[in-house]
Design a protein around this motif. Structure first.
Motif, PDB file in Angstrom:
ATOM      1  N   LEU A  32       0.965  -1.374   0.049  1.00 42.26           N
ATOM      2  CA  LEU A  32       0.046  -0.096  -0.176  1.00 42.26           C
ATOM      3  C   LEU A  32       1.075   1.416   0.099  1.00 42.26           C
ATOM      4  O   LEU A  32       0.674   2.095  -0.847  1.00 42.26           O
ATOM      5  N   ILE A  33       2.032   1.364   0.988  1.00 38.72           N
ATOM      6  CA  ILE A  33       2.800   2.529   1.053  1.00 38.72           C
ATOM      7  C   ILE A  33       3.497   2.812  -0.230  1.00 38.72           C
ATOM      8  O   ILE A  33       3.454   3.885  -0.739  1.00 38.72           O
ATOM      9  N   ASP A  34       3.949   1.748  -1.052  1.00 40.74           N
ATOM     10  CA  ASP A  34       4.536   1.839  -2.319  1.00 40.74           C
ATOM     11  C   ASP A  34       3.695   2.002  -3.263  1.00 40.74           C
ATOM     12  O   ASP A  34       4.185   2.924  -4.226  1.00 40.74           O
ATOM     13  N   SER A  35       2.517   2.020  -3.109  1.00 44.27           N
ATOM     14  CA  SER A  35       1.436   2.426  -4.131  1.00 44.27           C
ATOM     15  C   SER A  35       1.183   3.946  -4.174  1.00 44.27           C
ATOM     16  O   SER A  35       0.423   4.516  -5.114  1.00 44.27           O
ATOM     17  N   LEU A  36       1.209   4.489  -2.992  1.00 45.81           N
ATOM     18  CA  LEU A  36       0.834   5.828  -2.812  1.00 45.81           C
ATOM     19  C   LEU A  36       1.869   6.832  -3.143  1.00 45.81           C
ATOM     20  O   LEU A  36       3.093   6.697  -2.680  1.00 45.81           O
ATOM     21  N   SER A  37       1.676   7.879  -3.742  1.00 46.95           N
ATOM     22  CA  SER A  37       2.449   9.122  -3.891  1.00 46.95           C
ATOM     23  C   SER A  37       2.980  10.031  -2.909  1.00 46.95           C
ATOM     24  O   SER A  37       2.341   9.696  -1.692  1.00 46.95           O
ATOM     25  N   ASP A  38       4.106  10.654  -2.990  1.00 44.61           N
ATOM     26  CA  ASP A  38       4.393  11.641  -1.729  1.00 44.61           C
ATOM     27  C   ASP A  38       3.121  12.434  -1.190  1.00 44.61           C
ATOM     28  O   ASP A  38       2.828  12.514  -0.251  1.00 44.61           O
ATOM     29  N   GLU A  39       2.472  12.967  -2.339  1.00 39.97           N
ATOM     30  CA  GLU A  39       1.302  14.003  -2.144  1.00 39.97           C
ATOM     31  C   GLU A  39       0.470  13.150  -1.447  1.00 39.97           C
ATOM     32  O   GLU A  39      -0.159  13.436  -0.457  1.00 39.97           O
ATOM     33  N   SER A  43      -1.231  13.623   2.695  1.00 40.94           N
ATOM     34  CA  SER A  43      -2.365  13.984   2.976  1.00 40.94           C
ATOM     35  C   SER A  43      -2.962  13.181   4.256  1.00 40.94           C
ATOM     36  O   SER A  43      -2.725  12.311   4.784  1.00 40.94           O
ATOM     37  N   GLU A  44      -4.231  13.992   4.636  1.00 42.82           N
ATOM     38  CA  GLU A  44      -4.766  13.482   5.799  1.00 42.82           C
ATOM     39  C   GLU A  44      -5.665  12.042   5.591  1.00 42.82           C
ATOM     40  O   GLU A  44      -6.274  12.031   4.526  1.00 42.82           O
ATOM     41  N   THR A  45      -5.698  11.023   6.287  1.00 46.51           N
ATOM     42  CA  THR A  45      -6.528  10.063   5.978  1.00 46.51           C
ATOM     43  C   THR A  45      -7.932  10.129   5.859  1.00 46.51           C
ATOM     44  O   THR A  45      -8.544   9.689   5.119  1.00 46.51           O
ATOM     45  N   VAL A 162      -5.586   2.836   4.180  1.00 46.21           N
ATOM     46  CA  VAL A 162      -6.189   2.709   2.701  1.00 46.21           C
ATOM     47  C   VAL A 162      -7.055   3.748   2.411  1.00 46.21           C
ATOM     48  O   VAL A 162      -7.317   3.774   1.173  1.00 46.21           O
ATOM     49  N   TYR A 163      -7.549   4.534   3.293  1.00 49.71           N
ATOM     50  CA  TYR A 163      -8.349   5.916   2.871  1.00 49.71           C
ATOM     51  C   TYR A 163      -7.581   6.730   1.967  1.00 49.71           C
ATOM     52  O   TYR A 163      -8.243   7.746   1.333  1.00 49.71           O
ATOM     53  N   LEU A 164      -6.110   6.635   2.013  1.00 47.84           N
ATOM     54  CA  LEU A 164      -5.406   7.476   0.994  1.00 47.84           C
ATOM     55  C   LEU A 164      -5.671   7.206  -0.568  1.00 47.84           C
ATOM     56  O   LEU A 164      -5.217   7.932  -1.254  1.00 47.84           O
ATOM     57  N   VAL A 165      -5.982   5.869  -0.652  1.00 45.60           N
ATOM     58  CA  VAL A 165      -6.120   5.308  -2.060  1.00 45.60           C
ATOM     59  C   VAL A 165      -7.313   6.116  -2.579  1.00 45.60           C
ATOM     60  O   VAL A 165      -8.195   6.212  -2.113  1.00 45.60           O
ATOM     61  N   LYS A 166      -7.070   6.749  -3.845  1.00 43.09           N
ATOM     62  CA  LYS A 166      -8.185   7.267  -4.644  1.00 43.09           C
ATOM     63  C   LYS A 166      -9.143   6.410  -5.131  1.00 43.09           C
ATOM     64  O   LYS A 166      -9.051   5.471  -5.583  1.00 43.09           O
ATOM     65  N   LYS A 167     -10.285   7.149  -4.888  1.00 41.20           N
ATOM     66  CA  LYS A 167     -11.669   5.957  -5.401  1.00 41.20           C
ATOM     67  C   LYS A 167     -11.910   6.316  -6.807  1.00 41.20           C
ATOM     68  O   LYS A 167     -11.643   7.429  -7.226  1.00 41.20           O
TER      69      LYS A 167
ATOM     70  N   THR B  45     -17.375   7.261   7.539  1.00 44.28           N
ATOM     71  CA  THR B  45     -16.362   7.382   8.181  1.00 44.28           C
ATOM     72  C   THR B  45     -15.222   8.166   7.770  1.00 44.28           C
ATOM     73  O   THR B  45     -14.163   8.545   8.453  1.00 44.28           O
ATOM     74  N   ALA B  46     -15.292   8.586   6.361  1.00 43.91           N
ATOM     75  CA  ALA B  46     -14.293   9.343   5.649  1.00 43.91           C
ATOM     76  C   ALA B  46     -15.227   9.751   4.639  1.00 43.91           C
ATOM     77  O   ALA B  46     -16.034   8.925   4.149  1.00 43.91           O
ATOM     78  N   PRO B  47     -14.763  10.914   3.911  1.00 43.74           N
ATOM     79  CA  PRO B  47     -15.805  11.419   2.631  1.00 43.74           C
ATOM     80  C   PRO B  47     -15.517  10.424   1.573  1.00 43.74           C
ATOM     81  O   PRO B  47     -14.677   9.923   1.163  1.00 43.74           O
ATOM     82  N   GLY B  48     -16.731   9.639   1.251  1.00 42.71           N
ATOM     83  CA  GLY B  48     -16.885   8.791   0.288  1.00 42.71           C
ATOM     84  C   GLY B  48     -16.782   7.315   0.656  1.00 42.71           C
ATOM     85  O   GLY B  48     -16.777   6.453  -0.355  1.00 42.71           O
ATOM     86  N   ARG B  49     -16.399   7.121   2.024  1.00 37.47           N
ATOM     87  CA  ARG B  49     -16.066   5.685   2.432  1.00 37.47           C
ATOM     88  C   ARG B  49     -17.264   5.026   2.992  1.00 37.47           C
ATOM     89  O   ARG B  49     -18.480   5.784   3.401  1.00 37.47           O
ATOM     90  N   ASN B  50     -16.985   4.039   3.610  1.00 39.56           N
ATOM     91  CA  ASN B  50     -18.266   3.105   4.279  1.00 39.56           C
ATOM     92  C   ASN B  50     -18.824   4.041   5.373  1.00 39.56           C
ATOM     93  O   ASN B  50     -18.279   4.652   6.405  1.00 39.56           O
ATOM     94  N   ARG B  51     -20.119   3.803   5.785  1.00 40.80           N
ATOM     95  CA  ARG B  51     -20.632   4.360   6.911  1.00 40.80           C
ATOM     96  C   ARG B  51     -20.682   3.665   7.864  1.00 40.80           C
ATOM     97  O   ARG B  51     -20.492   2.422   8.047  1.00 40.80           O
ATOM     98  N   GLY B  52     -20.657   4.299   9.148  1.00 37.62           N
ATOM     99  CA  GLY B  52     -20.583   3.395  10.512  1.00 37.62           C
ATOM    100  C   GLY B  52     -21.604   2.342  10.464  1.00 37.62           C
ATOM    101  O   GLY B  52     -21.405   1.229  10.839  1.00 37.62           O
ATOM    102  N   ILE B  53     -22.738   2.381  10.081  1.00 37.88           N
ATOM    103  CA  ILE B  53     -23.709   1.352  10.233  1.00 37.88           C
ATOM    104  C   ILE B  53     -23.376   0.189   9.266  1.00 37.88           C
ATOM    105  O   ILE B  53     -23.766  -1.010   9.640  1.00 37.88           O
ATOM    106  N   TYR B  54     -22.790   0.460   7.982  1.00 38.66           N
ATOM    107  CA  TYR B  54     -22.706  -0.579   6.993  1.00 38.66           C
ATOM    108  C   TYR B  54     -21.370  -1.332   8.018  1.00 38.66           C
ATOM    109  O   TYR B  54     -21.270  -2.601   7.967  1.00 38.66           O
TER     110      TYR B  54
END
Lengths: 167, 167
Positions: A32-39, A43-45, A162-167, B45-54
């Motif tokens: 996961l860390i290797d797949s994330l950019s420095d930017e 960022s905040e999770t 994992v929340y740093l991964v772009k959706k 739990t974060a923007p665009g991520r799973n909700r607590g209930i889920y």
């Protein structure tokens, strides 16, 4: 003799179970860390929560601190406890992301060497944060249990990284 | 006799280590869920991520599914796999938050009953998702290992659920 072999097998098996889990989560985290950019790592999770760079540093330094608890000798980064364990994110000047990535890789390499050098029975000895008296009463507070706790700790923060991964 | 006792003690110890971790994370999760309002559980739990209930439903139903893998008999909520395991959040109509809280509590209670009824040796038998042939080669894929994996899985999502706590 048969019984002794069975003891050894049971211990081997349990060590294998705990080490497999530890390796799996470290491998997932590294990937996961290797797949994330420095930017992304800067960022905040989630809004107002720890940044990626802090969590990576935190996990690396918590692993480095196992040297002391396991009795493995001198740690590599005791001076970083202040930044990544004792203080919250954004309270000290950032290390460069490149350096935090190197610390992650280096700690994992060194810790893996130490883990591979452990004999099965050593895992069932007490870690240094338990007193002799407590260990008699609570023999499950051994080095393998510590590693299991560290695995769950890594999993906890991996769920955030994992929340740093772009959706 | 001494060796046999040692085997039993070693196995007892492993089971205690793994069960302690499982109980600790379930207890942390329950405490966190109980501390969150319905409104918080309905938030992401974060923007665009799973909700607590889920996530609460997901963790409960993954625990419920252990009935099948452990060979504990009939599960309580197989019909909720679709909502909380096979489909992502927001893809089906929400259950009331109150109901999800009850499912969490009920699953934990039932699973705890089953766990407490397990004999030490049963934990070292294979779970139903491993074939006999694979289990010969990989004896660490036993029921206790499954519980250890579920503990880390809970820890992973607990790291996300905690983002619902107001700062």
């Amino acid at each position: 003799m048969a019984e002794t072999t069975q003891v050894d097998n049971t211990k081997d098996l349990f060590v294998k179970m705990a080490l497999s889990a530890w390796e799996m989560y470290n491998s997932r985290a590294t990937k996961l860390i290797d797949s994330l950019s420095d930017e992304q790592l800067l960022s905040e999770t989630a809004p107002g929560r720890n940044r990626g760079i802090y969590l990576v540093g935190h996990l690396a330094i918590v692993s480095d601190a196992m040297y002391t608890l396991m009795g493995w000798g001198e740690r590599n980064y005791p001076h970083l406890d202040v930044t990544f364990i004792k203080s919250p994110d954004k309270s000290s000047e950032d290390l460069p992301v490149k350096e935090v990535r190197e610390i992650w890789r280096n700690v994992l390499e060194k810790v893996t060497e130490r883990i591979n050098a452990m004999k099965v029975d050593e895992w069932f000895a007490k870690h240094t944060a338990v007193s002799d008296a407590d260990f008699v009463k609570e023999p499950h507070r051994n080095k393998l249990n510590l590693l299991m706790n560290r695995t769950s700790h890594m999993s906890y923060h991996l769920g955030q990284l994992v929340y740093l991964v772009k959706k």
